[in-house]
Design a protein around this motif. Structure first.
Motif, mmCIF file in Angstrom:
data_model
loop_
_atom_site.group_PDB
_atom_site.id
_atom_site.type_symbol
_atom_site.label_atom_id
_atom_site.label_comp_id
_atom_site.label_asym_id
_atom_site.label_seq_id
_atom_site.Cartn_x
_atom_site.Cartn_y
_atom_site.Cartn_z
ATOM 1 N N CYS A 271 0.815 -1.224 0.000
ATOM 2 C CA CYS A 271 0.000 0.000 0.000
ATOM 3 C C CYS A 271 0.846 1.270 0.000
ATOM 4 C CB CYS A 271 -0.911 0.022 1.218
ATOM 5 S SG CYS A 271 -2.148 -1.256 1.182
ATOM 6 N N ASP A 272 2.155 1.107 0.146
ATOM 7 C CA ASP A 272 3.012 2.273 0.211
ATOM 8 C C ASP A 272 2.698 3.125 1.449
ATOM 9 O OD1 ASP A 272 5.155 3.397 -0.881
ATOM 10 O OD2 ASP A 272 4.171 4.272 -2.636
ATOM 11 N N ALA A 273 2.411 2.442 2.551
ATOM 12 C CA ALA A 273 2.191 3.126 3.833
ATOM 13 C C ALA A 273 3.361 2.802 4.751
ATOM 14 C CB ALA A 273 0.882 2.661 4.457
ATOM 15 N N LYS A 274 3.598 3.628 5.767
ATOM 16 C CA LYS A 274 4.724 3.376 6.675
ATOM 17 C C LYS A 274 4.448 2.187 7.591
ATOM 18 C CE LYS A 274 7.195 7.720 7.006
ATOM 19 N NZ LYS A 274 6.598 9.043 7.271
ATOM 20 N N TYR A 275 3.198 2.075 8.072
ATOM 21 C CA TYR A 275 2.885 1.048 9.068
ATOM 22 C C TYR A 275 1.595 0.309 8.712
ATOM 23 C CZ TYR A 275 5.853 4.301 11.665
ATOM 24 O OH TYR A 275 6.864 5.142 12.049
ATOM 25 N N ALA A 276 1.535 -0.955 9.186
ATOM 26 C CA ALA A 276 0.286 -1.717 9.081
ATOM 27 C C ALA A 276 0.103 -2.507 10.372
ATOM 28 C CB ALA A 276 0.322 -2.659 7.882
ATOM 29 N N VAL A 277 -1.123 -2.514 10.880
ATOM 30 C CA VAL A 277 -1.468 -3.251 12.100
ATOM 31 C C VAL A 277 -2.565 -4.257 11.742
ATOM 32 C CG1 VAL A 277 -2.394 -3.057 14.443
ATOM 33 C CG2 VAL A 277 -0.995 -1.205 13.505
#
Ligand SMILES: *Cc1c(COP(=O)(O)O)cnc(C)c1O
Length: 386
Positions: A43-49
């Motif tokens: 997703c090109d995001a810094k973090y995923a939870v």
């Protein structure tokens, strides 16, 4: 029966779960972390939870953004009840913003109007939850602009939209939101059985979400109120939950993620084929704006009551009788008895209600064969009396 949606599980998916069963960890092990990194990277995001389902994801997202009693959140009525329920879990108030007549997403025009009115009476929302209905992103740039102007935060309900793109960038990159939620229920684009992920670029929210999904507990000495008593020590900082994903689920998710692009390409093919086959039918077909790549979780047609002799209800039940497992997404949330009891009795959201009186979700999923799609189209032709 040809269902409206269905998962696709191959041998690699199955073997990845079996591997975990033979390993040391069934939960809280290395695969969950690997899955989170893979989703963040996709997703090109810094973090995923990762969490146990998207409802849990929405719940702790609302908590992380400070929703509680006397706070206000808005979403659109054309969504699954989980979106607004997650707001209510926190004790905050929910209200709705009607949808656009073409995308069936939250209407920007309506949002602007409502924000002006809300500002005048001092009841601006604290959080907005735009829902990327059917896999088509909401107009996030405009929403982002308004969020700055009016000071609200944004949670994207992207339960339908992993693999979708907005302005040629992946949904979930959180360029225009604080948090973005995906669902991995079997009927969605990829599955972990049950499961969900929240993506974000904000480290503060990431750390808080990690705690909220696991009892509010931290083992990081830097976050503690005092020196650890010993190696066993942990502290509970908030009232959290057990919302964790298992290693089994994460392994399935990791394997499914490898197939995501293939899934979405096939869903787009099916949608384009429907567009072609249904172009002369007296129904309204889905419409996409230029900067959108939909993941096509749903393919929704609307019965045009002016052009069609049969009623929406008749067509729908006829399709079901003849083995086409159509569905209706969604019953406007504010019309549910529970929401009526909350005070939505005298409230109307006309676009959502008009949409509800005409919409039918046709089958769309990775393993749908062309011959099955032809059957859907032929049956629809008969049910419409064409
Ligand atoms: C499926 C769905 C949810 C809830 O997802 P779960 O993973 O089943 O909890 C929330 N919002 C929308 C729009 C959905 O479609």
């Amino acid at each position: 029966m040809i269902p409206y949606g269905k998962q696709s599980i191959n041998d690699e998916d199955i073997n990845s779960v079996i591997e975990v069963l033979k390993s040391d960890f069934l939960t809280q092990g290395p695969i969950v972390e690997k899955f989170e990194l893979a989703v963040a990277s996709y997703c090109d995001a810094k973090y995923a939870v990762s969490v146990s389902n998207a409802t849990a994801a929405l719940h702790i997202s609302c908590l992380a953004l400070g929703l509680k009693k006397d706070k206000i959140a808005w979403t659109s009525p054309n969504t699954f009840v989980a979106t607004s329920n997650s707001v209510l879990y926190t004790g905050a108030n929910i209200d709705f913003v009607d949808i656009e007549p073409d995308s069936y997403n939250l209407s920007i025009e309506e949002l602007k109007k409502r924000l002006v009115e809300a500002k005048a009476v001092g009841k601006l929302p604290d959080v907005l939850l735009p829902v990327h209905f059917s896999g088509q992103s909401c107009k996030m740039q405009e929403i982002n602009q308004l969020s700055k102007e009016y000071g609200f935060q944004v949670i994207e309900d992207a339960s339908h939209a992993i693999g979708a793109r907005y302005n040629n960038k992946p949904v979930g990159n959180c360029e225009y939101s604080d948090l973005c939620v995906f669902s991995f229920h079997p009927v969605k684009i990829i599955t972990t059985g049950e499961g969900g992920v929240i993506t974000t670029n904000r480290k503060d929210l990431y750390e808080l979400l990690i705690r909220l999904r696991s009892h509010g507990i931290t083992r990081n000495p830097e976050l503690m109120t005092k020196e650890p008593d010993g190696d066993w020590y942990y502290q509970q900082l908030e009232l959290g939950y057990n919302y964790r994903l298992t290693e089994l689920q994460a392994a399935l998710g990791l394997s499914q993620l490898k197939r995501l692009d293939e899934f979405v390409i096939r869903r787009n093919q099916i949608a384009e084929r429907y567009n072609l086959l249904l172009k002369d039918f007296p129904v309204k077909l889905p419409s996409l704006t230029e900067n959108i790549y939909s993941s096509y979780h749903l393919y929704v047609i609307k019965i045009d009551s002016f052009k069609c002799d049969k009623s929406h209800k008749e067509v729908f039940s006829d399709l079901r009788k003849r083995g086409i497992g159509v569905q209706l997404h969604y019953i406007p949330v504010h019309t549910q008895p529970y929401y009526q009891s909350l005070g939505f009795k005298n409230r109307s959201f006309p676009e959502s209600e008009a949409y509800y009186s005409a919409a039918i979700s046709l089958p769309v999923y990775f393993e749908l064969k062309d011959s099955e799609q032809d059957k859907v189209v032929d049956t629809l032709r008969e049910c419409l009396g064409l």
